[in-house]
Write an enzyme that holds these catalytic residues in place. Structure first.
Site, mmCIF file in Angstrom:
data_model
loop_
_atom_site.group_PDB
_atom_site.id
_atom_site.type_symbol
_atom_site.label_atom_id
_atom_site.label_comp_id
_atom_site.label_asym_id
_atom_site.label_seq_id
_atom_site.Cartn_x
_atom_site.Cartn_y
_atom_site.Cartn_z
ATOM 1 C CG HIS A 1 -95.072 29.609 56.552
ATOM 2 N ND1 HIS A 1 -94.054 30.722 56.094
ATOM 3 C CD2 HIS A 1 -94.350 28.972 57.491
ATOM 4 C CE1 HIS A 1 -92.984 30.605 56.937
ATOM 5 N NE2 HIS A 1 -93.021 29.331 57.750
ATOM 6 C CG ASN B 1 -88.776 31.205 56.774
ATOM 7 O OD1 ASN B 1 -88.487 31.930 57.430
ATOM 8 N ND2 ASN B 1 -89.702 29.799 56.744
ATOM 9 C CD GLU C 1 -94.620 34.019 54.068
ATOM 10 O OE1 GLU C 1 -93.894 34.379 53.189
ATOM 11 O OE2 GLU C 1 -93.929 32.842 54.694
ATOM 12 C CB SER D 1 -90.303 26.518 56.923
ATOM 13 O OG SER D 1 -90.758 26.642 58.269
HETATM 14 P P1 NAD Z 1 -90.766 20.641 66.221
HETATM 15 O O1 NAD Z 1 -89.480 19.737 65.929
HETATM 16 O O2 NAD Z 1 -90.857 21.482 67.543
HETATM 17 O O3 NAD Z 1 -92.146 19.815 66.183
HETATM 18 C C1 NAD Z 1 -92.425 18.695 65.118
HETATM 19 C C2 NAD Z 1 -93.182 17.860 65.729
HETATM 20 O O4 NAD Z 1 -93.849 16.877 64.862
HETATM 21 C C3 NAD Z 1 -92.816 16.854 66.782
HETATM 22 O O5 NAD Z 1 -93.547 16.759 68.219
HETATM 23 C C4 NAD Z 1 -92.715 15.217 66.153
HETATM 24 O O6 NAD Z 1 -92.941 14.411 67.199
HETATM 25 C C5 NAD Z 1 -93.846 15.532 65.337
HETATM 26 N N1 NAD Z 1 -93.798 14.462 64.472
HETATM 27 C C6 NAD Z 1 -92.938 14.140 63.505
HETATM 28 N N2 NAD Z 1 -93.202 13.016 62.705
HETATM 29 C C7 NAD Z 1 -94.630 12.927 63.219
HETATM 30 C C8 NAD Z 1 -95.818 11.966 62.396
HETATM 31 N N3 NAD Z 1 -95.241 11.156 61.728
HETATM 32 N N4 NAD Z 1 -96.854 12.158 62.774
HETATM 33 C C9 NAD Z 1 -97.108 13.178 64.024
HETATM 34 N N5 NAD Z 1 -96.154 13.868 64.453
HETATM 35 C C10 NAD Z 1 -95.013 13.860 64.010
HETATM 36 O O7 NAD Z 1 -91.047 21.498 64.865
HETATM 37 P P2 NAD Z 1 -91.741 22.785 64.585
HETATM 38 O O8 NAD Z 1 -90.735 24.015 64.921
HETATM 39 O O9 NAD Z 1 -92.852 22.815 65.583
HETATM 40 O O10 NAD Z 1 -91.922 22.882 63.078
HETATM 41 C C11 NAD Z 1 -93.170 22.016 62.552
HETATM 42 C C12 NAD Z 1 -93.410 22.579 60.995
HETATM 43 O O11 NAD Z 1 -93.623 23.907 61.067
HETATM 44 C C13 NAD Z 1 -92.231 22.377 59.865
HETATM 45 O O12 NAD Z 1 -92.728 21.908 58.980
HETATM 46 C C14 NAD Z 1 -91.434 23.752 60.178
HETATM 47 O O13 NAD Z 1 -90.818 23.997 59.042
HETATM 48 C C15 NAD Z 1 -92.983 24.607 60.253
HETATM 49 N N6 NAD Z 1 -92.365 25.950 60.778
HETATM 50 C C16 NAD Z 1 -91.492 26.057 61.683
HETATM 51 C C17 NAD Z 1 -91.215 27.711 62.172
HETATM 52 C C18 NAD Z 1 -90.063 27.906 63.323
HETATM 53 O O14 NAD Z 1 -90.058 28.759 63.629
HETATM 54 N N7 NAD Z 1 -89.946 26.986 64.081
HETATM 55 C C19 NAD Z 1 -92.052 28.582 61.614
HETATM 56 C C20 NAD Z 1 -93.170 28.199 60.687
HETATM 57 C C21 NAD Z 1 -93.256 26.884 60.187
#
Ligand code: NAD
Length: 292
Positions: free
Chosen positions: A141, A191, A153, A120
């Site tokens: 993104h 963001n 994005e 993000s």
């Molecule tokens: P989340 O906490 O729901 O999921 C993250 C996952 O990554 C977890 O299941 C965790 O176990 C896993 N993980 C951690 N370390 C790992 C590793 N070494 N190998 C494999 N898996 C691993 O988080 P999320 O909201 O799904 O966010 C994930 C990414 O997406 C982040 O970079 C975040 O910035 C981005 N993002 C989030 C949003 C949002 O609204 N939440 C929107 C766009 C982008």
């Protein structure tokens, strides 16, 4: 130009399961990876539930749901991702976690496999430098929830080559998404604008200007936002919100991006929003109840 057919997704959290969902529905073979088999299985259950809802709403057929689910494979190790044309990293928003993933992942991939991150806010150029293929690396993104939101994005790093960008753009459009191209500056477009507003809403709560309910009602009815900013923060995840503010604060060195201490406190308490059942609202009962 390469045609993407096999997609690896690393991180099966709320974003990763959504990315796997839309890729599988678009006909791609998907390899879903996370830290344990249990996490991946629970993501598959979520995907199944979300697809079942789409069937009920008439958006997809039962046949499409079954076929798409059948295209998602559990990948317990990076080795399984070897046949992928594109791997999308969507693990926790922590640069060290992502760097470690790329260090383990790149050596097992084909040299022509494209690698992308769903970060993000973290610099695409810096993450690209942690791989062995900065020219075949970029930011894709997605927005949350992935199956519902129209926008993606696309962000090039300094080294991303035209073929990678064009292949990924076609792939994204084939998923049914609309593309907005953003330059590689902290938090990109959505963001950069959205998170300071959420952070300001937390300051508004912190300074006692309004309650959780008053702030969300004010923005829903006063600005026609479909969700209030605190409700939205819980939906995004308060840890993700905090790390985006920290990236803006560090990356742009401007005090206007200072994360609100109350946001820090919620994260320190482990109250991360919907995913932990508690944030600015408590989701454990039948109806969300404000926690302040
Ligand atoms: P989340 O906490 O729901 O999921 C993250 C996952 O990554 C977890 O299941 C965790 O176990 C896993 N993980 C951690 N370390 C790992 C590793 N070494 N190998 C494999 N898996 C691993 O988080 P999320 O909201 O799904 O966010 C994930 C990414 O997406 C982040 O970079 C975040 O910035 C981005 N993002 C989030 C949003 C949002 O609204 N939440 C929107 C766009 C982008």
């Amino acid at each position: 130009m390469m045609k993407i057919r096999r997609v690896g997704v690393i991180g099966a959290g709320q974003m990763g399961n959504g990315i796997a969902h839309v890729c599988a529905l678009a006909g791609h073979k998907v390899y879903l990876n996370d830290l344990s088999r249990e996490i991946i299985e629970s993501a598959l259950a979520t995907i199944n539930g979300n697809m079942a809802r789409q069937v009920r709403n008439g958006r997809i057929t039962e046949e499409q749901r079954k076929e798409a689910l059948g295209r998602i494979e559990i990948a317990e190790s990076f080795e399984v991702l070897e046949p992928c044309d594109l791997v999308i990293e969507s693990a926790s928003e922590d640069e060290q976690v992502k760097r470690k993933i790329f260090a383990g992942l790149c050596p097992v991939l084909r040299p022509d496999t494209l690698v992308a991150t769903n970060t993000s806010s973290i610099s695409i150029t810096r993450l690209a430098a942690a791989t062995d293929r900065p020219e075949r690396f970029m930011g894709i993104h997605f927005m949350n929830p992935v199956p519902v939101m129209e926008l993606v994005e696309l962000i090039r790093g300094i080294a991303t080559d035209d073929e990678t960008f064009n292949t990924v753009r076609n792939f994204t459009i084939d998923l049914g998404k609309t593309v907005a191209v953003a330059e590689d500056f902290p938090a990109f477009i959505v963001n950069r604008i959205l998170l300071p507003m959420i952070n300001e809403a937390v300051y508004t709560l912190y300074e006692g200007v309004g309650t959780v309910e008053a702030i969300d009602t004010a923005m829903k009815l006063g600005a026609h936002h479909p969700m209030g900013p605190l409700e939205l923060a819980d939906f995004i995840g308060l840890d993700t919100c905090l790390s985006i503010m920290q990236v803006l604060y560090d990356g742009l060195a401007d005090s206007k991006y200072r994360p609100c201490p109350l946001l820090v406190k919620y994260v320190e308490a482990g109250w991360l929003g919907r995913k932990t059942q508690r944030g600015f609202y408590d989701y454990r009962g039948e109806k969300p109840v404000p926690t302040r």
